[in-house]
Design a protein around this motif. Structure first.
Motif, PDB file in Angstrom:
ATOM      1  N   LYS A 104      46.516  78.345  54.691  1.00 22.04           N
ATOM      2  CA  LYS A 104      47.073  78.462  56.040  1.00 22.04           C
ATOM      3  C   LYS A 104      48.599  78.566  55.982  1.00 22.04           C
ATOM      4  O   LYS A 104      49.194  79.436  56.634  1.00 22.04           O
ATOM      5  CB  LYS A 104      46.659  77.253  56.878  1.00 22.04           C
ATOM      6  CG  LYS A 104      47.203  77.267  58.278  1.00 22.04           C
ATOM      7  CD  LYS A 104      46.840  76.000  59.018  1.00 22.04           C
ATOM      8  CE  LYS A 104      47.576  75.959  60.339  1.00 22.04           C
ATOM      9  NZ  LYS A 104      47.770  74.601  60.806  1.00 22.04           N
ATOM     10  N   LEU A 105      49.224  77.705  55.194  1.00 21.57           N
ATOM     11  CA  LEU A 105      50.674  77.729  55.079  1.00 21.57           C
ATOM     12  C   LEU A 105      51.170  78.987  54.364  1.00 21.57           C
ATOM     13  O   LEU A 105      52.229  79.528  54.698  1.00 21.57           O
ATOM     14  CB  LEU A 105      51.168  76.471  54.356  1.00 21.57           C
ATOM     15  CG  LEU A 105      50.985  75.170  55.129  1.00 21.57           C
ATOM     16  CD1 LEU A 105      51.235  73.967  54.233  1.00 21.57           C
ATOM     17  CD2 LEU A 105      51.896  75.141  56.351  1.00 21.57           C
ATOM     18  N   LYS A 107      49.793  81.932  54.578  1.00 16.97           N
ATOM     19  CA  LYS A 107      49.761  83.000  55.588  1.00 16.97           C
ATOM     20  C   LYS A 107      50.939  82.881  56.555  1.00 16.97           C
ATOM     21  O   LYS A 107      51.512  83.885  56.967  1.00 16.97           O
ATOM     22  CB  LYS A 107      48.445  82.953  56.354  1.00 16.97           C
ATOM     23  CG  LYS A 107      47.269  83.431  55.537  1.00 16.97           C
ATOM     24  CD  LYS A 107      45.970  83.354  56.318  1.00 16.97           C
ATOM     25  CE  LYS A 107      44.803  83.771  55.466  1.00 16.97           C
ATOM     26  NZ  LYS A 107      43.525  83.679  56.173  1.00 16.97           N
ATOM     27  N   GLU A 108      51.317  81.651  56.907  1.00 15.33           N
ATOM     28  CA  GLU A 108      52.470  81.444  57.780  1.00 15.33           C
ATOM     29  C   GLU A 108      53.758  81.918  57.105  1.00 15.33           C
ATOM     30  O   GLU A 108      54.659  82.415  57.776  1.00 15.33           O
ATOM     31  CB  GLU A 108      52.608  79.965  58.141  1.00 15.33           C
ATOM     32  CG  GLU A 108      51.629  79.486  59.167  1.00 15.33           C
ATOM     33  CD  GLU A 108      51.807  78.019  59.494  1.00 15.33           C
ATOM     34  OE1 GLU A 108      52.939  77.488  59.363  1.00 15.33           O
ATOM     35  OE2 GLU A 108      50.816  77.377  59.884  1.00 15.33           O
ATOM     36  N   SER A 109      53.837  81.758  55.802  1.00 13.29           N
ATOM     37  CA  SER A 109      55.049  82.154  55.085  1.00 13.29           C
ATOM     38  C   SER A 109      55.275  83.666  55.124  1.00 13.29           C
ATOM     39  O   SER A 109      56.407  84.121  55.001  1.00 13.29           O
ATOM     40  CB  SER A 109      55.017  81.674  53.635  1.00 13.29           C
ATOM     41  OG  SER A 109      54.134  82.441  52.854  1.00 13.29           O
ATOM     42  N   LYS A 111      55.012  85.476  57.718  1.00  7.43           N
ATOM     43  CA  LYS A 111      55.614  85.791  59.004  1.00  7.43           C
ATOM     44  C   LYS A 111      57.106  85.488  59.035  1.00  7.43           C
ATOM     45  O   LYS A 111      57.802  85.939  59.932  1.00  7.43           O
ATOM     46  CB  LYS A 111      54.897  85.030  60.118  1.00  7.43           C
ATOM     47  CG  LYS A 111      53.451  85.428  60.233  1.00  7.43           C
ATOM     48  CD  LYS A 111      52.716  84.572  61.235  1.00  7.43           C
ATOM     49  CE  LYS A 111      51.218  84.914  61.230  1.00  7.43           C
ATOM     50  NZ  LYS A 111      50.469  84.025  62.068  1.00  7.43           N
ATOM     51  N   LYS A 112      57.586  84.705  58.081  1.00  8.32           N
ATOM     52  CA  LYS A 112      58.996  84.321  58.068  1.00  8.32           C
ATOM     53  C   LYS A 112      59.847  85.353  57.411  1.00  8.32           C
ATOM     54  O   LYS A 112      59.526  86.109  56.629  1.00  8.32           O
ATOM     55  CB  LYS A 112      59.179  82.973  57.386  1.00  8.32           C
ATOM     56  CG  LYS A 112      58.655  81.851  58.233  1.00  8.32           C
ATOM     57  CD  LYS A 112      59.036  80.534  57.643  1.00  8.32           C
ATOM     58  CE  LYS A 112      58.628  79.430  58.586  1.00  8.32           C
ATOM     59  NZ  LYS A 112      59.086  78.145  58.194  1.00  8.32           N
TER      60      LYS A 112
END
Length: 112
Positions: A104-105, A107-109, A111-112
């Motif tokens: 999950k984290l 995948k979030e990375s 977007k940054k």
């Protein structure tokens, strides 16, 4: 003498090209690991393992896709197989819940 110069230039070119290809994978792995370590308690050895695993995933994906003129479905298949393989490697070190959180984290990375 010409052969030595030719070998030196070829070696330099290959090294430079290889470094350029891996820069993407290295940056992406560093970003993901940075976000993951901010949000999870992970030991230093596990951080090193995680970084190496993600780096290998990104470098492998890039080498399988770049310049191959693959369709979107073929690219998705490469990504799916890399996801499955990476998940199996992570399950050897982390618990199922930790792996879910790492994914999950990760995948979030992106977007940054």
């Amino acid at each position: 003498m010409k052969k030595i110069i030719l070998v030196f230039i070829t070696t330099f070119f290959v090294t430079f090209t290889q470094a350029q290809e891996n820069k993407f994978a290295s940056n992406r792995a560093d970003n993901a690991v940075s976000l993951i370590t901010e949000n999870m308690q992970i030991s230093d050895s596990d951080i090193a393992f995680l970084r190496e695993t993600l780096y290998n995933k990104y470098a492998s994906n890039a080498s399988k896709i770049r310049g191959k003129n693959l369709t979107e479905d073929e690219k998705k298949q490469v990504y799916r197989s890399a996801f499955t393989e990476t998940r199996k490697k992570l399950m050897n070190v982390f618990t199922n819940e930790e792996v879910k959180k790492i994914i999950k984290l990760e995948k979030e990375s992106f977007k940054k």
